[in-house]
Design a protein around this motif. Structure first.
Motif, PDB file in Angstrom:
ATOM      1  N   MET A   1       0.841  -1.182   0.000  1.00 43.86           N
ATOM      2  CA  MET A   1       0.000   0.000   0.000  1.00 43.86           C
ATOM      3  C   MET A   1       0.883   1.240   0.000  1.00 43.86           C
ATOM      4  O   MET A   1       1.864   1.319   0.724  1.00 43.86           O
ATOM      5  CB  MET A   1      -0.909  -0.014   1.229  1.00 43.86           C
ATOM      6  CG  MET A   1      -1.720   1.244   1.382  1.00 43.86           C
ATOM      7  SD  MET A   1      -2.940   1.203   2.709  1.00 43.86           S
ATOM      8  CE  MET A   1      -1.912   1.176   4.147  1.00 43.86           C
ATOM      9  N   ALA A   2       0.497   2.226  -0.798  1.00 42.73           N
ATOM     10  CA  ALA A   2       1.209   3.494  -0.845  1.00 42.73           C
ATOM     11  C   ALA A   2       0.802   4.343   0.349  1.00 42.73           C
ATOM     12  O   ALA A   2      -0.370   4.433   0.688  1.00 42.73           O
ATOM     13  CB  ALA A   2       0.875   4.224  -2.143  1.00 42.73           C
ATOM     14  N   VAL A   3       1.787   4.955   0.998  1.00 37.65           N
ATOM     15  CA  VAL A   3       1.525   5.795   2.159  1.00 37.65           C
ATOM     16  C   VAL A   3       2.145   7.168   1.938  1.00 37.65           C
ATOM     17  O   VAL A   3       3.305   7.273   1.553  1.00 37.65           O
ATOM     18  CB  VAL A   3       2.092   5.166   3.456  1.00 37.65           C
ATOM     19  CG1 VAL A   3       1.897   6.099   4.639  1.00 37.65           C
ATOM     20  CG2 VAL A   3       1.447   3.817   3.722  1.00 37.65           C
ATOM     21  N   GLU A   4       1.366   8.201   2.196  1.00 36.89           N
ATOM     22  CA  GLU A   4       1.846   9.573   2.138  1.00 36.89           C
ATOM     23  C   GLU A   4       2.097  10.031   3.572  1.00 36.89           C
ATOM     24  O   GLU A   4       1.230   9.890   4.433  1.00 36.89           O
ATOM     25  CB  GLU A   4       0.786  10.464   1.484  1.00 36.89           C
ATOM     26  CG  GLU A   4       1.114  11.937   1.560  1.00 36.89           C
ATOM     27  CD  GLU A   4      -0.040  12.798   1.078  1.00 36.89           C
ATOM     28  OE1 GLU A   4       0.167  13.524   0.102  1.00 36.89           O
ATOM     29  OE2 GLU A   4      -1.130  12.755   1.688  1.00 36.89           O
ATOM     30  N   ILE A   5       3.288  10.540   3.823  1.00 40.97           N
ATOM     31  CA  ILE A   5       3.635  11.122   5.117  1.00 40.97           C
ATOM     32  C   ILE A   5       4.001  12.566   4.830  1.00 40.97           C
ATOM     33  O   ILE A   5       4.999  12.843   4.172  1.00 40.97           O
ATOM     34  CB  ILE A   5       4.812  10.373   5.773  1.00 40.97           C
ATOM     35  CG1 ILE A   5       4.471   8.886   5.937  1.00 40.97           C
ATOM     36  CG2 ILE A   5       5.168  11.016   7.115  1.00 40.97           C
ATOM     37  CD1 ILE A   5       5.661   8.029   6.340  1.00 40.97           C
ATOM     38  N   GLU A   6       3.149  13.477   5.309  1.00 39.67           N
ATOM     39  CA  GLU A   6       3.286  14.871   4.876  1.00 39.67           C
ATOM     40  C   GLU A   6       3.040  15.843   6.022  1.00 39.67           C
ATOM     41  O   GLU A   6       2.101  15.686   6.792  1.00 39.67           O
ATOM     42  CB  GLU A   6       2.267  15.128   3.765  1.00 39.67           C
ATOM     43  CG  GLU A   6       2.270  16.514   3.189  1.00 39.67           C
ATOM     44  CD  GLU A   6       1.251  16.627   2.080  1.00 39.67           C
ATOM     45  OE1 GLU A   6       1.662  16.553   0.913  1.00 39.67           O
ATOM     46  OE2 GLU A   6       0.045  16.777   2.379  1.00 39.67           O
ATOM     47  N   LYS A  55      -8.123   8.062   5.282  1.00 37.35           N
ATOM     48  CA  LYS A  55      -8.216   8.938   6.453  1.00 37.35           C
ATOM     49  C   LYS A  55      -6.838   9.131   7.071  1.00 37.35           C
ATOM     50  O   LYS A  55      -6.039   8.203   7.146  1.00 37.35           O
ATOM     51  CB  LYS A  55      -9.155   8.318   7.480  1.00 37.35           C
ATOM     52  CG  LYS A  55      -9.378   9.188   8.683  1.00 37.35           C
ATOM     53  CD  LYS A  55     -10.357   8.560   9.651  1.00 37.35           C
ATOM     54  CE  LYS A  55     -10.562   9.480  10.851  1.00 37.35           C
ATOM     55  NZ  LYS A  55     -11.554   8.936  11.771  1.00 37.35           N
ATOM     56  N   ASN A  56      -6.574  10.344   7.534  1.00 33.28           N
ATOM     57  CA  ASN A  56      -5.297  10.634   8.187  1.00 33.28           C
ATOM     58  C   ASN A  56      -5.166   9.864   9.498  1.00 33.28           C
ATOM     59  O   ASN A  56      -6.126   9.736  10.247  1.00 33.28           O
ATOM     60  CB  ASN A  56      -5.177  12.128   8.493  1.00 33.28           C
ATOM     61  CG  ASN A  56      -4.762  12.936   7.303  1.00 33.28           C
ATOM     62  OD1 ASN A  56      -5.294  12.776   6.223  1.00 33.28           O
ATOM     63  ND2 ASN A  56      -3.804  13.815   7.496  1.00 33.28           N
ATOM     64  N   ALA A  57      -3.956   9.371   9.734  1.00 31.68           N
ATOM     65  CA  ALA A  57      -3.560   8.805  11.024  1.00 31.68           C
ATOM     66  C   ALA A  57      -2.293   9.561  11.391  1.00 31.68           C
ATOM     67  O   ALA A  57      -1.206   9.239  10.911  1.00 31.68           O
ATOM     68  CB  ALA A  57      -3.310   7.310  10.913  1.00 31.68           C
ATOM     69  N   GLY A  58      -2.422  10.632  12.168  1.00 27.90           N
ATOM     70  CA  GLY A  58      -1.290  11.517  12.395  1.00 27.90           C
ATOM     71  C   GLY A  58      -1.028  12.278  11.113  1.00 27.90           C
ATOM     72  O   GLY A  58      -1.939  12.871  10.539  1.00 27.90           O
ATOM     73  N   ILE A  59       0.221  12.210  10.626  1.00 21.21           N
ATOM     74  CA  ILE A  59       0.555  12.880   9.361  1.00 21.21           C
ATOM     75  C   ILE A  59       0.679  11.876   8.222  1.00 21.21           C
ATOM     76  O   ILE A  59       1.191  12.198   7.159  1.00 21.21           O
ATOM     77  CB  ILE A  59       1.834  13.736   9.493  1.00 21.21           C
ATOM     78  CG1 ILE A  59       3.039  12.885   9.878  1.00 21.21           C
ATOM     79  CG2 ILE A  59       1.616  14.884  10.468  1.00 21.21           C
ATOM     80  CD1 ILE A  59       4.372  13.611   9.761  1.00 21.21           C
ATOM     81  N   SER A 119       9.396   9.139   6.908  1.00 22.12           N
ATOM     82  CA  SER A 119       8.812   8.597   8.140  1.00 22.12           C
ATOM     83  C   SER A 119       8.264   9.765   8.956  1.00 22.12           C
ATOM     84  O   SER A 119       8.645  10.920   8.738  1.00 22.12           O
ATOM     85  CB  SER A 119       9.851   7.823   8.953  1.00 22.12           C
ATOM     86  OG  SER A 119      10.836   8.699   9.459  1.00 22.12           O
ATOM     87  N   GLU A 120       7.370   9.470   9.897  1.00 25.79           N
ATOM     88  CA  GLU A 120       6.766  10.536  10.694  1.00 25.79           C
ATOM     89  C   GLU A 120       7.778  11.279  11.549  1.00 25.79           C
ATOM     90  O   GLU A 120       7.581  12.445  11.858  1.00 25.79           O
ATOM     91  CB  GLU A 120       5.632   9.981  11.555  1.00 25.79           C
ATOM     92  CG  GLU A 120       4.414   9.611  10.736  1.00 25.79           C
ATOM     93  CD  GLU A 120       3.135   9.571  11.547  1.00 25.79           C
ATOM     94  OE1 GLU A 120       3.125  10.047  12.705  1.00 25.79           O
ATOM     95  OE2 GLU A 120       2.140   9.079  11.014  1.00 25.79           O
ATOM     96  N   ASP A 121       8.857  10.610  11.937  1.00 26.44           N
ATOM     97  CA  ASP A 121       9.845  11.256  12.800  1.00 26.44           C
ATOM     98  C   ASP A 121      11.095  11.709  12.039  1.00 26.44           C
ATOM     99  O   ASP A 121      12.107  12.050  12.646  1.00 26.44           O
ATOM    100  CB  ASP A 121      10.230  10.341  13.959  1.00 26.44           C
ATOM    101  CG  ASP A 121      10.839   9.025  13.496  1.00 26.44           C
ATOM    102  OD1 ASP A 121      10.847   8.754  12.275  1.00 26.44           O
ATOM    103  OD2 ASP A 121      11.315   8.263  14.359  1.00 26.44           O
ATOM    104  N   ALA A 122      11.013  11.739  10.710  1.00 26.63           N
ATOM    105  CA  ALA A 122      12.163  12.155   9.898  1.00 26.63           C
ATOM    106  C   ALA A 122      12.496  13.628  10.161  1.00 26.63           C
ATOM    107  O   ALA A 122      11.603  14.473  10.304  1.00 26.63           O
ATOM    108  CB  ALA A 122      11.875  11.946   8.415  1.00 26.63           C
TER     109      ALA A 122
END
Length: 155
Positions: A1-6, A55-59, A119-122
């Motif tokens: 699955m493609a994931v966008e972290i933004e 749906k967003n889960a965090g960023i 990643s979310e913590d990048a």
């Protein structure tokens, strides 16, 4: 699955304009604005795309994007109640590319900078022109701006 972290930010000054590497006009409409999923159609320069986001889960959120014929995108945009008009400016800072969206029409005056991360913590650069983070503020989602434009917000 493609994931966008933004991450999404307001801009604090026009200093980013000195660093623009490329700009493209975008027309973008929503076939579905359900908070659980959005379906977007977009023309970007001479290309067009259909994008489905979860749906967003965090960023983070699921994102699936497919190139489609421009003629199809133009026909689909006719099905959208409100079409966003913006110019996307690419701004490179320390090996990261910020997408700075300058809105037109009913959203004129709004400028946001988005940055996709691995990643979310990048770690990411924070140039002086980068303003307040609005990643979790749903008013700044493009799908929300297509329903309640920036010009209609209470000042």
């Amino acid at each position: 699955m493609a994931v966008e972290i933004e991450r999404k930010f307001l801009v604090a000054s026009d200093a980013w304009r000195e660093q623009i590497s490329h700009s493209t006009r975008i027309a973008q409409g929503y076939l579905c604005t359900d908070p659980e999923r959005t379906v977007r159609v977009r023309t970007k320069g001479e290309a067009a795309f259909l994008t489905i986001k979860g749906k967003n889960a965090g960023i983070s959120r699921a994102e699936f994007e497919y190139a489609i014929p421009v003629a199809d995108a133009l026909a689909m945009l006719q099905l959208c109640p409100n079409v966003l008009d913006k110019t996307r400016h690419l701004v490179n800072v320390d090996g990261h590319t910020f997408e700075v969206d300058e809105f037109h029409g009913a959203n004129a005056g709004l400028i946001v900078a988005e940055l996709e991360l691995s990643s979310e913590d990048a770690a990411y650069p924070q140039p002086a022109w980068l303003g307040a983070e609005v990643s979790g503020d749903t008013r700044y989602y493009n799908s929300a701006l297509s329903i309640t434009p920036f010009s209609q917000w209470a000042k």
